[in-house]
Motif scaffolding. Structure first.
Motif, mmCIF file in Angstrom:
data_model
loop_
_atom_site.group_PDB
_atom_site.id
_atom_site.type_symbol
_atom_site.label_atom_id
_atom_site.label_comp_id
_atom_site.label_asym_id
_atom_site.label_seq_id
_atom_site.Cartn_x
_atom_site.Cartn_y
_atom_site.Cartn_z
ATOM 1 N N LYS A 233 -1.151 23.633 86.040
ATOM 2 C CA LYS A 233 -0.279 23.822 87.453
ATOM 3 C C LYS A 233 0.090 25.139 87.811
ATOM 4 N N GLN B 74 6.671 17.943 101.476
ATOM 5 C CA GLN B 74 6.059 17.639 100.208
ATOM 6 C C GLN B 74 7.154 16.833 99.255
ATOM 7 N N SER C 255 9.150 18.210 84.408
ATOM 8 C CA SER C 255 9.188 17.243 85.810
ATOM 9 C C SER C 255 7.809 17.256 86.510
ATOM 10 N N THR C 256 7.369 18.578 86.471
ATOM 11 C CA THR C 256 6.105 18.951 87.026
ATOM 12 C C THR C 256 5.003 18.070 86.473
ATOM 13 N N ASP D 281 13.056 10.529 85.215
ATOM 14 C CA ASP D 281 13.332 11.868 85.300
ATOM 15 C C ASP D 281 14.862 11.969 84.870
ATOM 16 N N ALA E 271 8.138 9.149 97.848
ATOM 17 C CA ALA E 271 7.579 8.716 96.661
ATOM 18 C C ALA E 271 7.437 7.224 96.462
ATOM 19 N N ARG F 26 12.642 18.608 94.207
ATOM 20 C CA ARG F 26 13.284 19.677 93.477
ATOM 21 C C ARG F 26 14.818 20.003 94.388
ATOM 22 N N ASN G 84 5.675 14.386 87.771
ATOM 23 C CA ASN G 84 5.243 14.420 89.163
ATOM 24 C C ASN G 84 3.683 14.218 89.205
ATOM 25 N N LEU H 288 2.762 12.351 92.657
ATOM 26 C CA LEU H 288 3.382 12.918 93.777
ATOM 27 C C LEU H 288 3.094 14.393 94.059
ATOM 28 N N ASP H 289 2.183 15.180 93.221
ATOM 29 C CA ASP H 289 1.960 16.159 93.162
ATOM 30 C C ASP H 289 0.444 16.396 92.594
ATOM 31 N N ALA I 132 7.233 16.453 96.170
ATOM 32 C CA ALA I 132 7.780 17.096 94.762
ATOM 33 C C ALA I 132 8.622 18.151 95.164
#
Lengths: 384, 235
Positions: free
Chosen positions: B19, A376, B55-56, B176, A295, A382, B59, B64-65, A378
């Motif tokens: 998402k 990954q 958080s999604t 976060d 990250a 998690r 990201n 990050l996503d 993300a």
């Protein structure tokens, strides 16, 4: 280099686990080093054999003698440059454990045939002038603390003296060195004329011949000529290149290369599993950390390099230490008291060992690195 | 360190983002047609219950996503057009992350942890040291530079985490739940620090939190619920 502290700190994370993995790699490479030395000791004669030299022995067995008169006949054959003889003396100095080879030779001819033995001119002169004179290799001279001028008594269970004396007494007149590391400097050579006159057996008999050919490319043809020359005589001969003879000696002990390769293969496969498992475990435990690294700074490729670098540092460190330790062990010389005169790890094998350690690092780090690369960010985060 | 991103529009533009995560044969819609604009210099709090997609969203903004649909642009640059490699480089230059559980490397001291994002820059060792010292000074931890995370309190570790987040002088600082694992006193210290970074140094900050006390420190708060921003909160 700026990543080295990161790699090093990661290895120090689980000190005991890293230490045990390091130890297992170290043991494998100590074994690699020692087996290399044993292999070299048993087959070293092959590498030090002269390409232009043939060995001629009795066709039936090496222990049967040949006439001294064969020398002149061989030297008349086309392609033969020089023929010199030696005889197995099999003497014992003080204790049978003190094994080293002693052979009677004709000084001029012998030194001409073996330029790999380096002997100062004044010592050559002294040898030719002293009927009971002997020259000895540096290793044996050092082992028994012999110096020039010493008188050395050696008993031979094969060759008794006419005068009934129990021991043969030799005057050390020279100490020779080897031209390079593979030259055997454990033997002692003394004069054939002294031996031939003083022993109880028939005169004019010798053990085997070393024949130098004019052109190494013709060795095989010259060997056939020699065999043919003495066909149907009382003492038929078998001539073969010096290297082939050394190889057949080694083969009597089995296929050394196959044995050592098999042992090493088994050891390395085991180490591969142990180290690979450790590295995988490391990566699994650091999923979140790797995610954070990806990250904040690293690309996938850089993470792969980081994980591979860790496994390579571990493998090269363990491998290097193992090779160093085996080098230290073998630098003490022949552990058998004379049976393995060339007991050392060749530089070539040390380099192969280092290459293997890098390969071990890459192989064990490959799947964990792949695992880290596919991680990954993300998903990793998690898991916090 | 980084050139400020030049744009006439908002610094962060989340445009029609969806998402969807796939779990077995089931599609889970975490974010639905989400629009959000964050101007430069803002201190934004993203609030919402667990599973609301905070958080999604963070990201996605941090690269990050990737969104299933829609786009995220930072400083006018669309992130969906960047490859993974380019995105990693972009992140290192433009985004500072602060995590709830600090996520410091336990084997590195505070100084080395803060230095991590600078390792792939072209800065010399001396320059890296200078930046690290400045970041630690800013979070008031110069005296703990040589200490390892295990010897620090949670508040101190989070300060190191913030120093790591700002050491590259990023365009955007994403936090976060930065106080989620801290007691009130330590949490207040962190919020003071984030406020100072926003007010005195002009840092744009997006902070995910479910603590109203923390969100009260932000200039603006938006609420997320079931993957959508609630109407009254949209700027």
């Amino acid at each position: 280099m700026k990543f080295f502290p990161l790699i090093w700190c990661n290895l120090k994370r689980k000190k005991l686990r890293t230490f045990l993995t390091l130890l297992s790699i170290l043991v494998a490479f100590v074994l690699f080093g020692l087996l290399s030395a044993i292999k070299e000791a048993m087959t070293g004669g092959i590498s030090m054999a002269g390409a232009d030299r043939l060995v001629v022995q009795h066709k039936v067995s090496l222990i049967l003698l040949l006439p001294e008169s064969y020398k002149a006949r061989m030297e008349q054959l086309p392609g033969v440059d020089l023929a010199v003889f030696q005889t197995w003396f099999g003497g014992i100095y003080q204790d049978p454990k003190n094994f080293f080879m002693q052979n009677p030779v004709v000084p001029d001819q012998f030194l001409n045939m073996h330029p790999e033995f380096l002997l100062p001119a004044e010592q050559v002169k002294a040898w030719k002038e002293t009927r009971t004179g002997a020259i000895v290799g540096r290793k044996t001279a050092n082992k028994f603390h012999w110096k020039i001028g010493d008188k050395v008594p050696i008993k031979s269970p094969i060759w008794g003296r006419k005068d009934g004396a129990a021991a043969w007494e030799f005057d050390i007149v020279g100490i020779f060195d080897g031209k390079d590391k593979v030259t055997d400097t454990t033997s002692l050579y003394f004069r054939y004329d002294y031996f031939d006159e003083a022993h109880r057996g028939d005169r004019g008999q010798v053990g085997w011949y070393t024949v130098r050919v004019k052109d190494p490319k013709t060795s095989a043809d010259v060997a056939k000529l020699i065999d043919k020359e003495f066909e149907n005589s009382l003492a038929e001969v078998k001539a073969e290149p010096e290297a082939a003879m050394a190889q057949s000696w080694a083969n009597q002990l089995g296929d050394i290369a196959l044995i050592t390769t098999s042992i090493l293969g088994a050891v390395f496969f085991t180490i591969l599993l142990v180290t690979g498992n450790t590295m995988s475990q490391e990566v699994r435990e650091r999923t979140v950390e790797l995610g954070v690294l990806k990250a904040i700074v690293f690309t996938n490729t850089q993470v792969v390099v980081l994980v591979l670098a860790e496994s390579c540092v571990l493998a090269v460190l363990g491998g290097g230490l193992g090779l160093g330790l085996s080098w230290l062990i073998t630098s003490g010389g022949d552990p058998t008291g004379g049976m393995l005169p060339m007991f050392y790890i060749p530089t070539r094998d040390l380099l192969i060992g280092l290459g293997l350690s890098v390969a071990l690092g890459l192989a064990t780090g490959f799947f964990p690195a792949l695992q880290a690369m596919r991680l990954q960010v993300a998903v990793a985060l998690r898991r916090m | 360190m980084n050139e400020p991103t030049k744009t006439n529009g908002p610094l962060v533009n989340v445009d029609g983002v969806e998402k969807v995560f796939r779990r077995g044969s089931e599609d889970i819609h975490v974010l639905r047609d989400l629009h959000l604009k964050v101007p430069a210099g803002e201190f934004l709090a993203l609030m919402g219950p667990s599973g609301s997609g905070k958080s999604t969203l963070l990201n996605l903004i941090g690269g990050l996503d990737r969104p299933t649909r829609g786009s995220v642009s930072i400083g006018g640059e669309r992130l969906d057009g960047l490859s993974d490699r380019l995105l990693a480089g972009w992140r290192a230059r433009h985004i500072g992350f602060v995590f709830q559980l600090y996520n410091l490397m336990p084997t590195l001291n505070a100084e080395r942890n803060v230095e991590l994002p600078l390792l792939l820059t072209h800065l010399t060792k001396a320059e890296r040291r200078k930046h690290v010292a400045a970041a630690l000074e800013m979070v008031g931890l110069s005296h703990r530079a040589k200490h390892f995370p295990r010897t620090m309190s949670g508040g101190e570790q989070q300060r190191v985490g913030i120093a790591r987040g700002i050491v590259t002088d990023p365009t955007l600082l994403l936090c976060d739940e930065p106080t989620g694992d801290l007691d009130r006193k330590a949490g207040d210290g962190i919020l003071d620090l984030l406020q100072a970074l926003n007010r005195e140094h002009g840092k744009t900050i997006i902070m995910v939190t479910h603590d109203p006390h923390a969100s009260a420190r932000a200039l603006r708060t938006v609420h997320l619920d079931k993957g959508q921003l609630s109407a009254e909160a949209v700027a």
